[in-house]
Scaffold this motif. Structure first.
Motif, mmCIF file in Angstrom:
data_model
loop_
_atom_site.group_PDB
_atom_site.id
_atom_site.type_symbol
_atom_site.label_atom_id
_atom_site.label_comp_id
_atom_site.label_asym_id
_atom_site.label_seq_id
_atom_site.Cartn_x
_atom_site.Cartn_y
_atom_site.Cartn_z
ATOM 1 N N TRP A 1 0.812 -1.215 0.000
ATOM 2 C CA TRP A 1 0.000 0.000 0.000
ATOM 3 C C TRP A 1 0.849 1.271 0.000
ATOM 4 N N ARG A 2 2.150 1.138 -0.127
ATOM 5 C CA ARG A 2 3.019 2.321 -0.043
ATOM 6 C C ARG A 2 3.319 2.955 -1.400
ATOM 7 N N GLU A 3 2.827 2.380 -2.469
ATOM 8 C CA GLU A 3 2.965 2.966 -3.806
ATOM 9 C C GLU A 3 4.430 3.200 -4.179
ATOM 10 N N THR A 4 5.265 2.200 -3.880
ATOM 11 C CA THR A 4 6.663 2.248 -4.289
ATOM 12 C C THR A 4 6.916 1.153 -5.319
ATOM 13 N N GLY A 5 7.827 1.441 -6.238
ATOM 14 C CA GLY A 5 8.340 0.423 -7.131
ATOM 15 C C GLY A 5 9.753 0.097 -6.698
ATOM 16 N N VAL A 6 10.022 -1.159 -6.390
ATOM 17 C CA VAL A 6 11.312 -1.540 -5.806
ATOM 18 C C VAL A 6 12.058 -2.482 -6.749
ATOM 19 N N VAL A 7 13.329 -2.177 -6.979
ATOM 20 C CA VAL A 7 14.204 -3.052 -7.761
ATOM 21 C C VAL A 7 15.432 -3.352 -6.907
ATOM 22 N N PHE A 8 15.658 -4.641 -6.654
ATOM 23 C CA PHE A 8 16.786 -5.058 -5.830
ATOM 24 C C PHE A 8 17.960 -5.489 -6.711
ATOM 25 N N ALA B 1 10.752 9.225 -16.445
ATOM 26 C CA ALA B 1 9.703 8.632 -15.604
ATOM 27 C C ALA B 1 8.844 9.688 -14.919
ATOM 28 N N GLY B 2 9.417 10.830 -14.596
ATOM 29 C CA GLY B 2 8.642 11.871 -13.937
ATOM 30 C C GLY B 2 8.309 11.568 -12.497
ATOM 31 N N ILE B 3 9.022 10.617 -11.876
ATOM 32 C CA ILE B 3 8.820 10.310 -10.464
ATOM 33 C C ILE B 3 10.173 10.347 -9.765
ATOM 34 N N PRO B 4 10.186 10.675 -8.471
ATOM 35 C CA PRO B 4 11.460 10.696 -7.744
ATOM 36 C C PRO B 4 12.020 9.288 -7.571
ATOM 37 N N VAL B 5 13.347 9.217 -7.552
ATOM 38 C CA VAL B 5 14.056 7.939 -7.446
ATOM 39 C C VAL B 5 14.963 7.969 -6.229
ATOM 40 N N LEU B 6 14.933 6.906 -5.443
ATOM 41 C CA LEU B 6 15.909 6.699 -4.369
ATOM 42 C C LEU B 6 16.847 5.595 -4.836
ATOM 43 N N TYR B 7 18.135 5.913 -4.950
ATOM 44 C CA TYR B 7 19.096 5.012 -5.588
ATOM 45 C C TYR B 7 20.210 4.693 -4.598
ATOM 46 N N VAL B 8 20.250 3.460 -4.123
ATOM 47 C CA VAL B 8 21.279 3.018 -3.184
ATOM 48 C C VAL B 8 22.463 2.462 -3.961
ATOM 49 N N THR B 9 23.668 2.909 -3.608
ATOM 50 C CA THR B 9 24.848 2.442 -4.321
ATOM 51 C C THR B 9 26.101 2.634 -3.459
ATOM 52 N N GLN C 1 3.023 2.461 -11.748
ATOM 53 C CA GLN C 1 2.844 3.892 -11.473
ATOM 54 C C GLN C 1 3.177 4.240 -10.023
ATOM 55 N N PRO C 2 4.395 3.920 -9.560
ATOM 56 C CA PRO C 2 4.742 4.199 -8.162
ATOM 57 C C PRO C 2 4.916 5.695 -7.908
ATOM 58 N N ARG C 3 4.722 6.085 -6.657
ATOM 59 C CA ARG C 3 5.008 7.470 -6.273
ATOM 60 C C ARG C 3 6.512 7.665 -6.074
ATOM 61 N N TRP C 4 7.202 6.598 -5.705
ATOM 62 C CA TRP C 4 8.668 6.613 -5.591
ATOM 63 C C TRP C 4 9.205 5.330 -6.214
ATOM 64 N N LEU C 5 10.333 5.450 -6.911
ATOM 65 C CA LEU C 5 11.055 4.298 -7.438
ATOM 66 C C LEU C 5 12.280 4.078 -6.557
ATOM 67 N N LEU C 6 12.397 2.889 -5.979
ATOM 68 C CA LEU C 6 13.479 2.569 -5.052
ATOM 69 C C LEU C 6 14.401 1.526 -5.699
ATOM 70 N N LEU C 7 15.657 1.898 -5.909
ATOM 71 C CA LEU C 7 16.618 1.011 -6.564
ATOM 72 C C LEU C 7 17.735 0.685 -5.576
ATOM 73 N N ASP C 8 17.848 -0.599 -5.230
ATOM 74 C CA ASP C 8 18.823 -1.035 -4.225
ATOM 75 C C ASP C 8 20.011 -1.708 -4.908
ATOM 76 N N GLU C 9 21.053 -0.925 -5.163
ATOM 77 C CA GLU C 9 22.281 -1.401 -5.810
ATOM 78 C C GLU C 9 21.968 -2.238 -7.050
ATOM 79 N N PRO C 10 21.232 -1.691 -7.999
ATOM 80 C CA PRO C 10 20.779 -2.502 -9.141
ATOM 81 C C PRO C 10 21.892 -2.958 -10.064
ATOM 82 N N LEU C 11 23.085 -2.338 -9.978
ATOM 83 C CA LEU C 11 24.166 -2.706 -10.887
ATOM 84 C C LEU C 11 25.287 -3.488 -10.223
#
Length: 357
Positions: free
Chosen positions: A79-86, A184-192, A152-162
């Protein structure tokens, strides 16, 4: 700033027997926020807590006033409207690429045009009938990106995708992540933990060390600060905004930067393109006079600001080039031989093949 105008307000604490994460952050509503730090600093724990996947997290998370978590309740992850990529994509192995994409798309009730859009932008059409085990690591990450975006997430969360990819696959997928950042037009949180990825992708930067925030702000300001641990790493340097003036037939770019014109080799950028160029301290040599009789193409007049002793007989040299900070690494013997001291004029010499664009 009033609470209602913030995009993502995070006040979180995670306590474990051998680890403590405690953050108080306001993350901007636009662009890409990179979270950078060494292994064990809490980067992935922070991302998982925002996504609702960290049961030990206590505190509050608000998105433009919409409460995802507080002392009374915690909204479930779905229910948090995030798109997560690990780092590991977790694609459903028994489904084709097309069915993996449709799985999330149907659950989110997104328009069909959105599915078609990301299939095209991430060049997935040739992969749609294949299963995940037949894909390369870079291809799997592109599918995982699309699967997250079609919800259509409100935030895109990428956890060390590379981090699980080799250098060739990283180079292959970075342009696609740049396209997501741009389109994408949405904010991204990118962990690296990669400075290169931060320099290329980040608009905002959060530095984590041992579960605490050591600095946060506009990415280039943080990357170019000489008083932070980044400046003491072996790959220390600065990142400059640049505009391509021209590209010669051999692929040599002429770049206009705030520090002065630079030449670099890189991808096929066209005249007028805006990009970032990373100048590493170890790739700058210093001279007291301008030398035009060498193979070095980049010669920038600068003023020496400060000298810092480093282990192993090295010295970090802080420079000011037309108001732009630069860092150089030289030997202690070179400092003595050139009688380097703060306030003196020098020439910063940089190989064109050393610049990272």
């Amino acid at each position: 700033m009033a609470e209602a105008t913030t995009d993502l307000r995070v006040r979180l604490r995670v306590l474990r027997r051998d680890f403590r994460l405690e953050v108080d952050l306001t993350l901007p509503a636009q662009g890409t926020t990179a979270v950078f730090g060494p292994s064990g600093s809490g980067k992935s724990t922070l991302l998982r807590a925002i996504a609702g996947l960290e049961p030990d997290a206590v505190g509050s998370i608000k998105v433009q006033g919409d409460v995802w978590q507080d002392e009374h309740a915690s909204r479930p992850a779905h229910w948090r409207e995030t798109g997560v990529v690990f780092q590991h994509t977790a694609l459903l192995p028994h489904l084709t690429v097309a069915d993996n994409l449709r799985f999330g798309w149907r659950r989110a009730g997104s328009p069909s045009t959105l599915l078609d859009q990301w299939i095209e932008r991430l060049a997935l059409a040739p992969l749609l009938q294949r299963r995940p085990e037949s894909l390369s690591g870079g291809e799997r990450q592109r599918v995982a990106l699309a699967r997250a975006l079609v919800t259509q997430p409100r935030w895109l969360l990428l956890d060390e995708p590379l981090s699980a990819l080799d250098a060739e696959r990283r180079a292959e997928i970075l342009p696609f992540i740049e396209a997501v950042r741009r389109d994408a037009g949405i904010p991204v949180l990118y962990v690296t933990h990669s400075v290169e990825e931060v320099a290329r992708l980040a608009d905002h930067l959060v530095l984590l060390e041992a579960g605490a925030v050591t600095a946060a702000g506009p990415a280039l300001e943080i990357l170019n600060r000489a008083d932070l641990p980044l400046a003491l790493r072996d790959d220390a340097g600065v990142v400059l905004e640049a505009r391509v003036r021209e590209r010669d037939p051999h692929g040599l770019l002429t770049l206009d930067t705030p520090a002065g014109p630079l030449h670099a080799h890189g991808r096929e950028h066209v005249a007028g393109a805006r990009l970032r160029v990373r100048v590493q301290a170890r790739d700058i040599s210093l001279a007291l006079q301008r030398h035009d009789d060498s193979s070095l193409l980049n010669l920038l007049p600068a003023t020496l600001v400060a000298l810092t002793e480093l282990p192993g007989g090295q010295v970090q040299v802080q420079l000011d080039a037309s108001g732009v900070p630069l860092l150089a690494r030289v030997s202690h013997r070179s400092v003595e031989r050139l009688t380097l001291r703060p306030g003196m004029p020098v020439w910063a010499q940089i190989k064109a093949v050393a610049l990272l664009v």
